[in-house]
Design an enzyme around this catalytic site. Structure first.
Site, PDB file in Angstrom:
ATOM      1  N   HIS A 117      46.286  32.920  41.289  1.00 39.70           N
ATOM      2  CA  HIS A 117      46.999  34.134  41.720  1.00 39.70           C
ATOM      3  C   HIS A 117      46.274  35.375  41.221  1.00 39.70           C
ATOM      4  CE1 HIS A 117      50.662  32.834  43.822  1.00 39.70           C
ATOM      5  NE2 HIS A 117      50.548  31.739  43.096  1.00 39.70           N
ATOM      6  N   GLU A 151      46.270  38.248  42.359  1.00 37.16           N
ATOM      7  CA  GLU A 151      47.088  39.477  42.452  1.00 37.16           C
ATOM      8  C   GLU A 151      47.918  39.716  41.189  1.00 37.16           C
ATOM      9  OE1 GLU A 151      48.018  36.636  43.584  1.00 37.16           O
ATOM     10  OE2 GLU A 151      50.162  36.460  43.148  1.00 37.16           O
ATOM     11  N   CYS A 166      46.648  31.020  46.733  1.00 38.82           N
ATOM     12  CA  CYS A 166      47.538  29.910  46.409  1.00 38.82           C
ATOM     13  C   CYS A 166      47.966  29.162  47.680  1.00 38.82           C
ATOM     14  CB  CYS A 166      48.735  30.380  45.572  1.00 38.82           C
ATOM     15  SG  CYS A 166      49.604  28.999  44.782  1.00 38.82           S
TER      16      CYS A 166
END
Ligand code: MN
Length: 243
Positions: free
Chosen positions: A218, A220, A114
């Site tokens: 994102h 993660e 990001c």
């Protein structure tokens, strides 16, 4: 201890926040959990003063993740702010740019997520849109404010001749999206390896390096929804192990 048994230490950059009278360094736990589940040892890296020596961290690390967070200050890439610009921390920008350069000098693996993909591009001389909605014609929704982080939001088209494709094996993949900035002018060392249908850059990499990769989504935050998204962290730790 063999290399296979060694700790693979992955740095995770932090952001700074103020809560009433107190100041904190923070990071979302998703990054920590994803690195740990992928077999790495997460090492949190606070923002230090801009004159601090980044190599003191990099010499202790095998790789580094540039995380999400506030907008990058346009002052860093030579622009004045437009009114749509959000919160910035130019100290963090400058510190992370020096961390990025040290990571490349010291041949460490790098993943930007990001804000991190944008930071890498700025560190190499590129620019970002301060706000895609007013500066990129036709930009569709990339920032669903009330959506959970682990939500599918739009598709990206991935170049099949890329590290990103070798990691996920999908030409068209669905991702989450929580950004109103994006790469504008691409820095020369990077190749674009993924875009959304509105043309926004969603993935870049250094083809001359083993693992210098950025994604706009994102990654993660998605493993709790679908564990296959962990692959980018597994590839990062595997590449770090080989260095
Ligand atoms: Mn997006």
């Amino acid at each position: 201890m063999s290399k296979a048994e060694q700790n693979i230490k992955i740095g995770i950059t932090m952001f700074r926040g103020r809560e009433e009278t107190r100041r904190y360094s923070k990071v979302q736990e998703n990054y920590i959990e994803s690195v740990y589940k992928a077999g790495g040892l997460p090492i949190l890296i606070p923002t230090l003063p801009t004159d601090a020596d980044p190599s003191r961290y990099l010499q202790e690390l095998d790789g580094i993740i540039f995380t999400g967070g506030e907008d990058i200050s346009p002052l860093v890439y030579g622009e004045e702010p437009i009114k749509e610009l959000g919160h910035t921390d130019i100290n963090r920008d400058k510190w992370e740019i020096s961390l990025y350069r040290a990571a490349l000098d010291m041949k460490k693996v790098v993943l930007g997520i990001c804000r991190g993909i944008q930071l890498m591009n700025v560190a190499e001389g590129g620019t970002v849109y301060q706000d895609i909605y007013v500066q990129h014609k036709g930009a569709f929704g990339h920032l669903p404010r009330t959506q959970a982080m682990e939500s599918y939001h739009h598709h990206i088209n991935v170049d099949t001749d890329s590290l990103l494709y070798r990691i996920y094996g999908q030409e068209k993949m669905v991702v989450n999206s929580f950004h109103h900035q994006a790469i504008k002018n691409l820095a020369a060392p990077f190749s674009v390896t993924a875009r959304s249908a509105d043309g926004i850059i969603e993935g870049v990499e250094r083809e001359d390096k083993d693992f210098v990769l950025g994604v706009q989504f994102h990654a993660e935050a998605l493993p709790p929804l679908d564990s296959s998204y962990l692959a980018i962290f597994e590839a990062l730790t595997a590449a770090a192990r080989k260095q």
